[in-house]
Structure formats: structure tokens, C-alpha cells
Design a protein around this motif. Structure first.
Motif, PDB file in Angstrom:
ATOM      1  N   ALA A  92       0.916  -1.240   0.093  1.00  0.00           N
ATOM      2  CA  ALA A  92       0.174  -0.239   0.016  1.00  0.00           C
ATOM      3  C   ALA A  92       1.077   1.355  -0.120  1.00  0.00           C
ATOM      4  CB  ALA A  92      -0.857  -0.092   1.381  1.00  0.00           C
ATOM      5  N   ILE A  93       1.997   1.297   0.937  1.00  0.00           N
ATOM      6  CA  ILE A  93       2.791   2.403   0.837  1.00  0.00           C
ATOM      7  C   ILE A  93       3.650   2.632  -0.380  1.00  0.00           C
ATOM      8  CG2 ILE A  93       4.864   3.433   1.925  1.00  0.00           C
ATOM      9  CD1 ILE A  93       4.274   1.869   4.188  1.00  0.00           C
ATOM     10  N   GLU A  95       2.574   1.615  -3.545  1.00  0.00           N
ATOM     11  CA  GLU A  95       1.384   2.457  -4.484  1.00  0.00           C
ATOM     12  C   GLU A  95       1.190   3.829  -4.245  1.00  0.00           C
ATOM     13  OE1 GLU A  95      -2.420   0.255  -4.305  1.00  0.00           O
ATOM     14  OE2 GLU A  95      -1.287  -1.724  -4.595  1.00  0.00           O
ATOM     15  N   GLU A  96       1.220   4.213  -2.849  1.00  0.00           N
ATOM     16  CA  GLU A  96       1.004   5.658  -2.638  1.00  0.00           C
ATOM     17  C   GLU A  96       2.367   6.574  -3.317  1.00  0.00           C
ATOM     18  OE1 GLU A  96      -1.865   6.888  -1.409  1.00  0.00           O
ATOM     19  OE2 GLU A  96      -0.985   8.794  -1.721  1.00  0.00           O
ATOM     20  N   ARG A  99       1.891   6.712  -7.039  1.00  0.00           N
ATOM     21  CA  ARG A  99       0.952   7.673  -7.246  1.00  0.00           C
ATOM     22  C   ARG A  99       1.293   8.916  -7.727  1.00  0.00           C
ATOM     23  NH1 ARG A  99      -3.973   9.794  -5.240  1.00  0.00           N
ATOM     24  NH2 ARG A  99      -3.122  10.053  -3.153  1.00  0.00           N
ATOM     25  N   GLY A 101       0.845  11.571  -5.720  1.00  0.00           N
ATOM     26  CA  GLY A 101      -0.083  12.446  -5.327  1.00  0.00           C
ATOM     27  C   GLY A 101       0.424  13.526  -4.519  1.00  0.00           C
ATOM     28  N   ALA A 103       1.442  14.479  -1.620  1.00  0.00           N
ATOM     29  CA  ALA A 103       1.515  14.063  -0.258  1.00  0.00           C
ATOM     30  C   ALA A 103       1.863  14.984   0.750  1.00  0.00           C
ATOM     31  CB  ALA A 103       2.759  13.148  -0.478  1.00  0.00           C
ATOM     32  N   LEU A 112      -7.286  11.211   2.024  1.00  0.00           N
ATOM     33  CA  LEU A 112      -7.007  10.058   2.697  1.00  0.00           C
ATOM     34  C   LEU A 112      -7.204  10.267   4.280  1.00  0.00           C
ATOM     35  CD1 LEU A 112      -3.961   8.579   0.999  1.00  0.00           C
ATOM     36  CD2 LEU A 112      -6.118   7.743   1.063  1.00  0.00           C
ATOM     37  N   SER A 282       0.477   2.952  11.883  1.00  0.00           N
ATOM     38  CA  SER A 282       0.664   2.622  10.640  1.00  0.00           C
ATOM     39  C   SER A 282       1.945   1.556  10.326  1.00  0.00           C
ATOM     40  CB  SER A 282       1.472   4.095  10.148  1.00  0.00           C
ATOM     41  OG  SER A 282       2.625   4.604  11.033  1.00  0.00           O
ATOM     42  N   GLY A 319       0.473  12.054   2.973  1.00  0.00           N
ATOM     43  CA  GLY A 319      -0.275  11.076   2.462  1.00  0.00           C
ATOM     44  C   GLY A 319       0.182   9.584   2.585  1.00  0.00           C
ATOM     45  N   LEU A 320       1.705   9.584   2.838  1.00  0.00           N
ATOM     46  CA  LEU A 320       2.197   8.166   3.022  1.00  0.00           C
ATOM     47  C   LEU A 320       1.707   7.738   4.571  1.00  0.00           C
ATOM     48  CD1 LEU A 320       6.012   7.868   2.002  1.00  0.00           C
ATOM     49  CD2 LEU A 320       3.752   7.075   1.000  1.00  0.00           C
ATOM     50  N   ARG A 323      -1.966   6.806   4.224  1.00  0.00           N
ATOM     51  CA  ARG A 323      -2.204   5.328   3.462  1.00  0.00           C
ATOM     52  C   ARG A 323      -1.675   4.178   4.484  1.00  0.00           C
ATOM     53  NH1 ARG A 323      -5.435   4.105   0.391  1.00  0.00           N
ATOM     54  NH2 ARG A 323      -5.066   5.355  -1.425  1.00  0.00           N
TER      55      ARG A 323
END
Ligand SMILES: Cc1ncc(COP(=O)(O)O)c(C=O)c1O
Length: 471
Positions: A92-93, A95-96, A99, A101, A103, A112, A282, A319-320, A323
Motif C-alpha cells: 500500500a505504501i 502504491e501511494e 501515485r 499524489g 503527499a 486520505l 501505521s 499521504g504516506l 495510507r
């Protein structure tokens, strides 16, 4: 905060003249650490025979460069609830990251963060409807202090004896152990201690109406894995409500299913005003903490446009972390790690209690879910009492630290509680397997047998005293 830092570090800190332990001369990443980060920490690990290089950490297992397999019964102080390097959280990390994005834009609405806050508030339930994110437990406690003051218009804060809430100045003001406080100047005024578990003492202080909040761990961790007496937290909440103070639960170690329920609060009939979550949030990979609060608290802090960013922080909703938090919740839910913590914890306590019964230095096996401790006490038998008391005089952590060293040698990573050196804490990742618990029980039983029957336990303590204290 690390129990390491008070037990063995306490030992180091009380030394009259720091003993310079030999450090290796070649320039490796480890020597760079000792040159530029914290050489005392390296010396301490060397002294404790615990300076190994870990090459792979997975689930409950840690593998070292020299081919050892160590079972983790510390979990980075309740960080690794989902197990080390859970593949679901790692992907998941990744992928983030891929992305690309926003962050850390800090000029947008981080979706998120909304998703994670909604999930956390739903799981926590009750009046907890909003979340503030930060990066560590102590930051969460700082926020809780500010929020409690803003909500009540009062300054005073009550905390429990033995508590551990972090090491920034505000959080440190809620911990009475002088080891942590000394040398750091005046802390917050208006903080007062009550004995953990004593509702009458709390009520008496709250009745003065000077206090904004009672801040408490629902199971004391560094204070010795102390489960509160039945009805204590309910009585504490009632007293807070009666006297206009907030009930703040510090669930930095107890949250995220560590005790079997999502919050340790869920074992009680309580509805706290603020809850601090950290550590396991996390997946042990990216720093993340959350302060959950009621709408009443939120409105007191942020309740107008002018106050939209009244309390914030640069990395708050990055973001990280968000996520990683979402992925961690998915893993702990999907793998039903709460139920596992409850069952495996009970199994561990039963096995330990039966194997350790009859040993006079074992006072109690206790805990909740997979947050467990074994409290040791002074022996009666003269042949044991003499060395026990001698080492207690050298340093109160010496007895426990030898226990930790011995267990490490047998392949188990553990620690003693940082505000109660006679309690060994046992808090493996919640993915721990029955066979691994059995291994631990055998290991603990063999060391306990040794301390009751052989001089070598005490000789080891003498060696440690020489290495660390230079005596
Ligand atoms: C109950 C509790 N609260 C707060 C903290 C502080 O957390 P952090 O080390 O992430 O600042 C700790 C640290 O051990 C803790 O045990």
C-alpha cells in the motif's frame, strides 16, 4: 519512548564516570552511527551483548547477520501489532509513492486523512467524532493538553503515578520519574499526580475545579503493565464529568487491538473525551499518531474560520502516513488480530503462570491481550536475598537487565518496564503463533530456574555492573 532508555540507560546515567567501552575502529554504517548519532547507545548495546545486526524482520521473527533467529516479544514497544514488514502494508505504501499524489501540499483537503479519521472514529465509537493527526505519541499528548485547556478554560492537569506519556516538555510534565525530568528545566506548572487506580484521590483533586483533564493509560505500560481495578475508569470518568474536566486516554501502546479490543477503553463502560493513538497506527513503517476527540472539544479548539489551523503540524496529514494507517487498519481487521491478541494473550498468561508457579521471586503474571508482564519480587531465602539486595543497591535495573540479556541470548527480544524495573514486559506482534509463545515460555522458565538455583545469574549481574558502571 523506550524502556531501554530508562532501565539500561538509567544504569549508564547514574555512573559516576562513564566507562569507555571499546568501539570497533573500521568505518561501517554502524561506526558512522556511533560517530554522529549516539555513541552511548552503541556502548550500552555492546555492554548488554545485544548489539546485533538485523538483516530481515518478518512477522514475529528477526534474523541477524550472524545467522540467529530472534523472536520479538517487545514489538518496538507496541509498534508492530501487524507484525514486522507486513506485505500488505508495504505494498500500500509503495502504491501511494507510485501515485505521485499531493503527499504534503498543505494547501488542499487531504482525502486520505478524511478516510482514516472516519475509520478511526467509527472503530473508537462514542463521542469521538474528529481526528487530529501527528507523528508521535508525545505530540499527540501535547495536542491533548492544549485541547483540554482550550475546552475547559482551565490549566491544571492530573496524571497517574507511574505513567509514561512521552518526553516533550508538556508530556514530561505528566510523568514524575525524576530520571526523565532531571536537567531539562522547569516543566508545565499545574500538573499533579494521583495514585493509579485510586478513584477517591482523583475525585478529591478534581473537586477543586482547577483541572482541565485527567490523562491516563487504560493499562499502565511502563508503570509495570498494571491493569486498573474493576470500576476505576468508570469512576474516573464520572468524577471528571461531575467536576467539569475531560477524560483523556493515552492509548499509544494499548490501542489498535493490543489488548484484544480496538481500544483498551472498550473493556470498560466509558466514553472518553479524547483518545491518543500512536505507535502501531501505521504498521511500524511510517510515523503516524492520531488524537481522537468529541465535537465539543473540536469546536473549542477549531470552532471558527479564524481558528481553522489553530493547532497543526507540517507532517500532520501526509499521504504516506495516512495510507499506511489505512492499510494497517485493513490488515488488523482482516486478520482479526484483536481476537488473536485476546486468545493468545490468555494462552500466554496461563502457560507462564503454570510454569512459573512456586518460584519465590515470581510475584505475578498479568496483563490484557498481548500486553503482558511478569513482576518479580525480593526473595525470602537468605542465599538469594543477599545477592538480590546487593545488586538492587548497585542499580535497581540490574536484576531485570540480566534477565533481558539472558533471554536475548536464548533468542527472545524483551525489556523491563521503564518506570518499574521489576516487571518484564512481554508484548509480541499480534500475529505471534502458539508455538512461538511456547518457545518463549520455555525460555523464561529456564532463566527463572537459573536465577533461583545457580550463582551464574548473579555472576552475570556482576559482569554487567562492571561493564556498565565500571565497578
Ligand atoms: C503510553 C505512551 N504515551 C506516549 C508515548 C510517547 O510516544 P512517542 O515515543 O511516539 O512520542 C509513549 C512512549 O512510549 C507511551 O508509552
Amino acid at each position: 519512548m523506550h524502556a531501554w532508555e530508562t532501565s539500561p540507560l538509567a544504569a549508564a546515567s547514574y555512573m559516576p564516570e562513564p566507562l569507555i567501552l571499546p568501539l570497533t575502529a573500521t568505518c561501517t554504517p554502524a561506526t558512522l552511527y556511533q560517530d554522529h548519532v549516539n555513541p552511548q547507545w552503541v556502548r550500552l548495546l555492546n555492554a548488554l551483548d545485544m548489539n546485533v545486526r538485523y538483516t530481515r524482520c518478518q512477522g514475529t521473527e528477526l534474523y541477524t547477520e550472524d545467522g540467529r533467529r530472534i523472536l520479538d516479544f517487545l514489538s518496538g514497544y507496541c509498534v508492530h501489532n501487524a507484525g514486522h514488514n507486513h506485505p500488505g502494508i508495504i505494498s500500500a505504501i509503495k502504491e501511494e509513492l507510485d501515485r505521485c499524489g499531493p503527499a504534503m501540499l498543505q494547501s488542499h483537503v487531504p482525502e486520505l486523512a478524511g478516510e482514516l479519521a472516519e475509520k478511526l472514529c467509527t472503530l473508537a465509537g462514542g463521542r469521538l467524532k474528529k481526528a487530529f493527526f501527528c507523528c508521535s505519541g508525545t505530540e499527540g499528548v501535547e495536542a491533548a493538553i492544549k485541547f483540554s485547556r482550550a475546552t475547559t478554560g482551565r490549566n491544571g492537569l492530573i496524571y497517574a503515578g507511574g505513567a509514561s506519556h512521552g518526553l516533550t516538555c508538556g508530556a514530561l510534565s505528566l510523568m514524575s520519574n525524576p530520571f526523565w525530568r532531571e536537567g531539562f528545566g522547569p516543566l508545565l506548572a499545574d500538573t499533579e499526580e494521583v495514585p493509579f487506580g485510586d478513584a477517591a484521590a482523583l475525585e478529591e483533586k478534581l473537586a477543586t475545579k482547577r483541572f482541565a483533564a485527567f490523562i491516563v493509560e487504560p493499562v499502565q505500560t511502563e508503570g509495570g503493565i498494571r491493569v486498573p481495578p474493576t470500576g476505576y475508569l468508570e469512576a474516573a470518568q464520572n468524577a471528571c464529568r461531575r467536576h467539569g474536566a475531560l477524560l483523556v486516554l493515552d492509548e499509544a501502546q494499548t490501542g489498535l487491538y493490543r489488548t484484544g479490543a480496538f481500544l483498551a477503553a472498550h473493556h470498560h463502560h466509558i466514553d472518553p473525551d479524547i483518545v491518543v493513538l500512536a505507535k502501531a497506527l501505521s504498521g511500524g513503517l511510517i510515523p503516524c499518531a492520531a488524537v481522537l476527540m468529541s465535537d465539543h472539544v473540536y469546536n473549542a479548539v477549531y470552532g471558527s474560520l479564524k481558528r481553522a489551523i489553530a493547532h497543526t503540524s507540517t507532517f500532520s496529514e501526509n499521504g504516506l502516513s495516512m495510507r499506511a494507517g489505512l492499510a494497517t487498519l485493513e490488515v488488523v481487521e482482516r486478520e482479526r488480530l484483536g481476537q488473536r491478541a485476546a486468545e493468545m494473550g490468555e494462552y500466554m498468561r496461563e502457560r507462564l503462570s503454570s510454569r512459573l508457579s512456586g518460584y519465590e521471586m515470581v510475584k505475578e503474571v498479568r496483563g490484557s491481550g498481548l500486553l503482558n508482564g511478569i513482576e518479580f519480587g525480593a526473595p525470602q531465602k537468605l542465599s538469594l536475598r543477599v545477592p538480590f539486595e546487593a545488586f538492587l543497591k548497585i542499580h535497581p535495573a540490574m536484576f531485570g537487565q540480566v534477565l533481558v540479556m539472558r533471554l536475548f541470548r536464548l533468542g527472545f527480544l524483551t525489556q523491563i518496564c521503564s518506570n518499574q524495573f521489576m516487571t518484564l514486559r512481554l508484548c509480541p506482534p499480534l500475529v505471534v503463533e502458539e508455538g512461538q509463545v511456547d518457545e518463549l515460555v520455555d525460555g523464561v522458565a529456564s532463566v527463572v530456574e537459573l536465577m533461583h538455583s545457580s550463582n551464574s545469574y548473579w555472576t552475570e549481574a556482576l559482569g554487567l555492573a562492571r561493564r556498565v558502571l565500571g565497578i
